[in-house]
Scaffold this motif. Sequence first.
Motif, PDB file in Angstrom:
ATOM      1  N   LEU A 164      26.175  49.613  -1.490  1.00 33.10           N
ATOM      2  CA  LEU A 164      26.735  50.490  -2.524  1.00 33.10           C
ATOM      3  C   LEU A 164      26.384  49.997  -3.928  1.00 33.10           C
ATOM      4  N   ILE A 165      26.457  48.682  -4.136  1.00 39.10           N
ATOM      5  CA  ILE A 165      26.108  48.121  -5.446  1.00 39.10           C
ATOM      6  C   ILE A 165      24.637  48.388  -5.756  1.00 39.10           C
ATOM      7  N   PHE A 166      23.780  48.193  -4.760  1.00 40.73           N
ATOM      8  CA  PHE A 166      22.353  48.474  -4.952  1.00 40.73           C
ATOM      9  C   PHE A 166      22.135  49.951  -5.253  1.00 40.73           C
TER      10      PHE A 166
ATOM     11  N   LEU B 207      39.539  44.507   4.672  1.00 36.64           N
ATOM     12  CA  LEU B 207      38.474  44.881   3.742  1.00 36.64           C
ATOM     13  C   LEU B 207      37.326  43.871   3.748  1.00 36.64           C
ATOM     14  N   LEU B 208      37.671  42.597   3.980  1.00 36.96           N
ATOM     15  CA  LEU B 208      36.673  41.542   3.886  1.00 36.96           C
ATOM     16  C   LEU B 208      35.963  41.296   5.220  1.00 36.96           C
ATOM     17  N   THR B 209      35.700  42.365   5.933  1.00 35.83           N
ATOM     18  CA  THR B 209      34.927  42.240   7.168  1.00 35.83           C
ATOM     19  C   THR B 209      33.440  42.184   6.823  1.00 35.83           C
ATOM     20  N   LEU B 210      32.649  41.694   7.782  1.00 32.39           N
ATOM     21  CA  LEU B 210      31.213  41.598   7.565  1.00 32.39           C
ATOM     22  C   LEU B 210      30.604  42.974   7.312  1.00 32.39           C
ATOM     23  N   ALA B 211      31.084  43.988   8.044  1.00 29.96           N
ATOM     24  CA  ALA B 211      30.561  45.350   7.882  1.00 29.96           C
ATOM     25  C   ALA B 211      30.862  45.891   6.487  1.00 29.96           C
TER      26      ALA B 211
ATOM     27  N   GLY C 239      28.742  44.174   3.872  1.00 29.80           N
ATOM     28  CA  GLY C 239      27.386  44.730   3.919  1.00 29.80           C
ATOM     29  C   GLY C 239      27.329  46.085   3.240  1.00 29.80           C
ATOM     30  N   ASN C 240      28.344  46.923   3.511  1.00 33.00           N
ATOM     31  CA  ASN C 240      28.403  48.242   2.863  1.00 33.00           C
ATOM     32  C   ASN C 240      28.547  48.109   1.350  1.00 33.00           C
ATOM     33  N   LEU C 241      29.329  47.110   0.912  1.00 35.21           N
ATOM     34  CA  LEU C 241      29.512  46.895  -0.531  1.00 35.21           C
ATOM     35  C   LEU C 241      28.187  46.514  -1.191  1.00 35.21           C
TER      36      LEU C 241
END
Length: 267
Positions: free
Chosen positions: A16-18, A4-8, A11-13
Motif C-alpha cells: 500500500l505504501i508503494f 494487525l501486526l500479522t505478516l500478511a 506485507g499488505n502495508l
Amino acid sequence: MDELLTLANLGNLAVLIFLQAVLGFDNLLYISIESQRAPLESQKSVRRWGILIAVAARIILLFVMVNLIEALQAPFFSINLPGFIEGEFTFAVLVFLFGGVFIMYTAMKEIGHMMAIEHLGTDIEDKGRKSAAQVVATIVLMNLIFSFDSVLSALAITKVFALLALAIILSGVAMLVLADGVTEFLKKNRMYEVLGLFILLIVGVVLLGEGGHLAQLKLFGYSVEAMSKTTFYFSVVVLVLVELVQSRYQRKLAAERKAVAGNKVAH
C-alpha cells in the motif's frame, strides 16, 4: 493490535505504501504547480495546509468507500444510443470523467498562459491572482480526485481500514517533506514546469480512459479502454528523456554560438 501486526498485514502495508508513493507522483506535481498561483508569502503554508486537509479528507473518503463500496458501484444512470454512445455511469465514473476534464482544462490553460506572456516576471506575478484559500480548496479537491483511483486500487489489496489509513498518512508525510523541494526545483528550472503540465495533461487522459472503461463506454461503436499504469509511466519517462536531451542540445548550441561570436570579435 496483535491482529494487525500479522505478516500478511505488514506485507499488505508495504504494498500500500508503494502504491501510494507511485500514484502520488502526479498529485505532488499538481500541488507544486498549483501552489505557485497563491500569493508568494502564502505559498509554503498553502502547500502544508492543502496536504494536511487533503489527507484528512482522503481518510474520510476511504471510510465512506469501505462502508458504501457496493452502493457506489451501482449505476446512477445509463445512456444507450447504439452506434453513438453507450455506457453506465456510476459515482466513480463521474469522478474520473470530471477529474480528467478539469485537469486537462487546467493544464491547457496554464500552457496557453505561458505561451501568451511576454516577460517571465509578469508570469510569476500573475500566478498570485488566486487567494490562498482558493488554492488550498483546489488542492484538496484535486487530491480527492487523484486519490479516488488509489483508494479503489488499495481496496482491492485489503479492506483493513487501519492499514489503509496508515498508508494514506505516510504518503501525506512524504508529500509534506517533498513538496517544497519540488516547487523550488520547478521555480529554478522553468522548462520543467512545462514538462509537468504536459504530464498532467496525460494524467487527464488517463482519468478519462479509466472513467470510460469503468462505464463500459462505447463511442461510435468503439469501446473506450483505460491506459495502463505501465504505459502512463513509460510515457512520462519518454517525456523526461526528451526534455533532458533537448536541454543538453540547447546548451551545446548556445556554447557553440558563443564560441563563434567570440572568434568573430577576435578577428
